[in-house]
Design a protein around this motif. Structure first.
Motif, PDB file in Angstrom:
ATOM      1  N   PHE A  26      10.974  -3.341   3.516  1.00 13.74           N
ATOM      2  CA  PHE A  26      11.528  -2.642   4.685  1.00 13.74           C
ATOM      3  C   PHE A  26      12.743  -1.825   4.263  1.00 13.74           C
ATOM      4  N   GLU A  27      12.737  -0.547   4.639  1.00 11.83           N
ATOM      5  CA  GLU A  27      13.881   0.335   4.377  1.00 11.83           C
ATOM      6  C   GLU A  27      14.558   0.589   5.720  1.00 11.83           C
ATOM      7  N   ALA A  28      15.802   0.155   5.840  1.00 12.80           N
ATOM      8  CA  ALA A  28      16.424   0.061   7.161  1.00 12.80           C
ATOM      9  C   ALA A  28      16.809   1.415   7.762  1.00 12.80           C
ATOM     10  N   ASP A  29      17.209   2.370   6.955  1.00 14.12           N
ATOM     11  CA  ASP A  29      17.714   3.632   7.526  1.00 14.12           C
ATOM     12  C   ASP A  29      16.648   4.339   8.360  1.00 14.12           C
ATOM     13  N   SER A  30      15.406   4.367   7.852  1.00  7.00           N
ATOM     14  CA  SER A  30      14.321   5.022   8.599  1.00  7.00           C
ATOM     15  C   SER A  30      13.325   4.002   9.153  1.00  7.00           C
ATOM     16  N   SER A  31      13.667   2.717   9.056  1.00  9.13           N
ATOM     17  CA  SER A  31      12.775   1.632   9.531  1.00  9.13           C
ATOM     18  C   SER A  31      11.362   1.778   8.949  1.00  9.13           C
ATOM     19  N   THR A  32      11.312   2.107   7.667  1.00 12.62           N
ATOM     20  CA  THR A  32      10.029   2.342   7.002  1.00 12.62           C
ATOM     21  C   THR A  32       9.514   1.079   6.323  1.00 12.62           C
ATOM     22  N   TYR A  33       8.241   0.799   6.527  1.00 14.58           N
ATOM     23  CA  TYR A  33       7.573  -0.266   5.773  1.00 14.58           C
ATOM     24  C   TYR A  33       6.870   0.338   4.559  1.00 14.58           C
ATOM     25  N   THR A  34       7.046  -0.315   3.432  1.00 19.15           N
ATOM     26  CA  THR A  34       6.349   0.034   2.197  1.00 19.15           C
ATOM     27  C   THR A  34       5.540  -1.192   1.801  1.00 19.15           C
ATOM     28  N   TYR A  35       4.335  -0.982   1.340  1.00 22.39           N
ATOM     29  CA  TYR A  35       3.451  -2.112   1.024  1.00 22.39           C
ATOM     30  C   TYR A  35       3.074  -2.112  -0.446  1.00 22.39           C
ATOM     31  N   LEU A  36       3.147  -3.272  -1.033  1.00 27.16           N
ATOM     32  CA  LEU A  36       2.650  -3.460  -2.391  1.00 27.16           C
ATOM     33  C   LEU A  36       1.385  -4.298  -2.328  1.00 27.16           C
ATOM     34  N   LEU A  37       0.330  -3.809  -2.961  1.00 29.94           N
ATOM     35  CA  LEU A  37      -0.930  -4.540  -3.089  1.00 29.94           C
ATOM     36  C   LEU A  37      -1.235  -4.636  -4.575  1.00 29.94           C
ATOM     37  N   ALA A  38      -1.668  -5.797  -5.017  1.00 33.01           N
ATOM     38  CA  ALA A  38      -1.961  -5.931  -6.444  1.00 33.01           C
ATOM     39  C   ALA A  38      -3.111  -6.893  -6.672  1.00 33.01           C
ATOM     40  N   SER A  39      -3.776  -6.669  -7.785  1.00 26.90           N
ATOM     41  CA  SER A  39      -4.887  -7.525  -8.191  1.00 26.90           C
ATOM     42  C   SER A  39      -4.343  -8.708  -8.984  1.00 26.90           C
ATOM     43  N   GLU A  40      -4.738  -9.899  -8.589  1.00 28.85           N
ATOM     44  CA  GLU A  40      -4.328 -11.082  -9.354  1.00 28.85           C
ATOM     45  C   GLU A  40      -5.019 -11.110 -10.709  1.00 28.85           C
ATOM     46  N   GLN A  41      -6.204 -10.486 -10.778  1.00 29.79           N
ATOM     47  CA  GLN A  41      -6.970 -10.514 -12.027  1.00 29.79           C
ATOM     48  C   GLN A  41      -6.399  -9.572 -13.072  1.00 29.79           C
ATOM     49  N   THR A  42      -6.191  -8.320 -12.666  1.00 32.64           N
ATOM     50  CA  THR A  42      -5.795  -7.315 -13.665  1.00 32.64           C
ATOM     51  C   THR A  42      -4.289  -7.060 -13.667  1.00 32.64           C
ATOM     52  N   ARG A  43      -3.567  -7.578 -12.682  1.00 34.37           N
ATOM     53  CA  ARG A  43      -2.117  -7.374 -12.514  1.00 34.37           C
ATOM     54  C   ARG A  43      -1.784  -5.911 -12.216  1.00 34.37           C
ATOM     55  N   GLU A  44      -2.772  -5.116 -11.833  1.00 35.91           N
ATOM     56  CA  GLU A  44      -2.509  -3.727 -11.446  1.00 35.91           C
ATOM     57  C   GLU A  44      -2.046  -3.694  -9.988  1.00 35.91           C
ATOM     58  N   ALA A  45      -1.104  -2.795  -9.707  1.00 40.64           N
ATOM     59  CA  ALA A  45      -0.520  -2.723  -8.369  1.00 40.64           C
ATOM     60  C   ALA A  45      -0.500  -1.301  -7.838  1.00 40.64           C
ATOM     61  N   VAL A  46      -0.493  -1.196  -6.505  1.00 37.59           N
ATOM     62  CA  VAL A  46      -0.244   0.083  -5.836  1.00 37.59           C
ATOM     63  C   VAL A  46       0.902  -0.112  -4.851  1.00 37.59           C
ATOM     64  N   LEU A  47       1.602   0.965  -4.560  1.00 40.03           N
ATOM     65  CA  LEU A  47       2.592   0.983  -3.484  1.00 40.03           C
ATOM     66  C   LEU A  47       2.150   2.014  -2.462  1.00 40.03           C
ATOM     67  N   ILE A  48       2.193   1.634  -1.195  1.00 33.98           N
ATOM     68  CA  ILE A  48       1.882   2.567  -0.106  1.00 33.98           C
ATOM     69  C   ILE A  48       3.197   2.962   0.564  1.00 33.98           C
TER      70      ILE A  48
END
Lengths: 227, 227
Positions: free
Chosen positions: B7-29
């Motif tokens: 959570f970023e408070a100034d603009s009340s923005t949610y950012t999401y991290l999703l990652a694979s437990e298998q490959t340890r690869e991640a994305v940020l939305i």
């Protein structure tokens, strides 16, 4: 840009390398598994980093190098969402695009040879896979092929490009390396000279082509990225 | 899968991290530029490699971390083709998808707040950006916004998901962290309870919202990936 056309003789397949002179990033379109050492040598010789391998469709006549290249170079495997190839990394749809340095590679969905065929447009060139060939087109009797769909794909997505767009096909069996949109609109013996959709469908339905010799090996292999 | 909501408070923005437990690869939305150190710490702590940063749209209220993350982690910048953001790496369209280990992240084109809004669907969750918010929706008076288009996007692309799909919005201004499709279909005060498209358009056209306070800084910055 850096451009190179490779030829694999067993299936008469053309593979294309496109690269940015600025960033040295490269893509390969329709790489063949037996030719990986050639690609590797070219990349090394020209100081290029392979970032994407793109398949125009799930091939029935040769095995893709997608997985081999991913393992070796860490590149991402790109193909159409409809391919059903779950081992891909990036599943494109019509209008998707990939940027490689100063190059924008645009995907145009061109089904009809298969249900997942995509042509790639970049810098006045179109890489048509097996949708449009030089003086021909892909067969439509396997892999959810459909002549009416192929006719529309070629007319709406390829023949709508400027006449001087260079056409680079997925195969040629007579040693020709490229054509243009204008040339194929005028002279393609299956689609040119104002041939109607009904005429094209009749023609395609009466080709009586032999069973593809590698399909029973190539299709299962390509559904797992050529593993 | 690994999941985290920032959570970023100034603009009340949610950012999401999703990652694979298998490959340890991640994305940020929807990563925010001011929060990069937080993302970096999380990635390091969980032994993850950031492979993609995805933006749901070109934001008007905060600056994306896309370019900063690309420079730092070598990840690819993903956003919709219609965004006009030429510095992106992968330009998706409706139905495109990206695989990260065992996770398939599917793009659904949901314009109306802007002309390039995309929601991402993965594993029974939908990340709606500013299309659908909890008990609300994005405004439609800037960036080629259009209430009729937004109504259709939400009904056809989000409300068509199973009712128990978790809704993770791009913002919340009241501390709520998630909802469900069923909850929003029933109770969203702008779109729920069978509100018609005509009623929604009238409502959106009469909101009389103030001029967005950061738009003149955020939009130009986000058009160059937050450089």
């Amino acid at each position: 840009m850096i451009f190179h056309q490779f030829f694999e003789a067993d299936s008469s397949t053309y593979t294309y390398l496109l690269a940015s002179e600025q960033t040295r990033e490269a893509v390969l379109i329709d790489p063949v598994i037996s030719e990986v050492e050639q690609y590797a040598a070219f990349l090394e010789q020209h100081d290029l980093q392979l970032v994407y391998s793109l398949d125009t469709h799930v091939h029935a006549d040769h095995i893709t190098a997608a997985n081999e290249l991913r393992t070796r170079f860490g590149c991402k495997t790109v193909l159409h969402r409809n391919s059903g190839v779950v081992c891909g990394d990036i599943f494109i749809t019509d209008g998707s695009a990939i940027r490689v340095g100063e190059l924008l590679i645009e995907a145009r969905y061109t089904p009809g040879h298969t249900n997942a065929c995509t042509s790639y447009v970049v810098n006045g060139m179109v890489f048509t896979g097996d949708a449009l060939l030089i003086d021909g087109c892909g067969r439509t009797d396997f892999q959810e092929g459909n002549p009416a769909t192929l006719y529309d794909s070629i007319h709406l997505q390829i023949f709508s490009l400027p006449d001087d767009t260079l056409v680079y096909p997925g195969h040629d069996y007579k040693g020709r390396v490229s054509s243009t949109v204008g040339q194929e609109k005028r002279n393609n013996s299956r689609l040119g000279q104002g041939r109607t959709k009904a005429e094209f469908i009749t023609l395609m339905q009466n080709l009586k082509l032999p069973y593809p010799k590698h399909i029973d090996v190539a299709l299962p292999a390509n559904k797992v990225c050529g593993k």
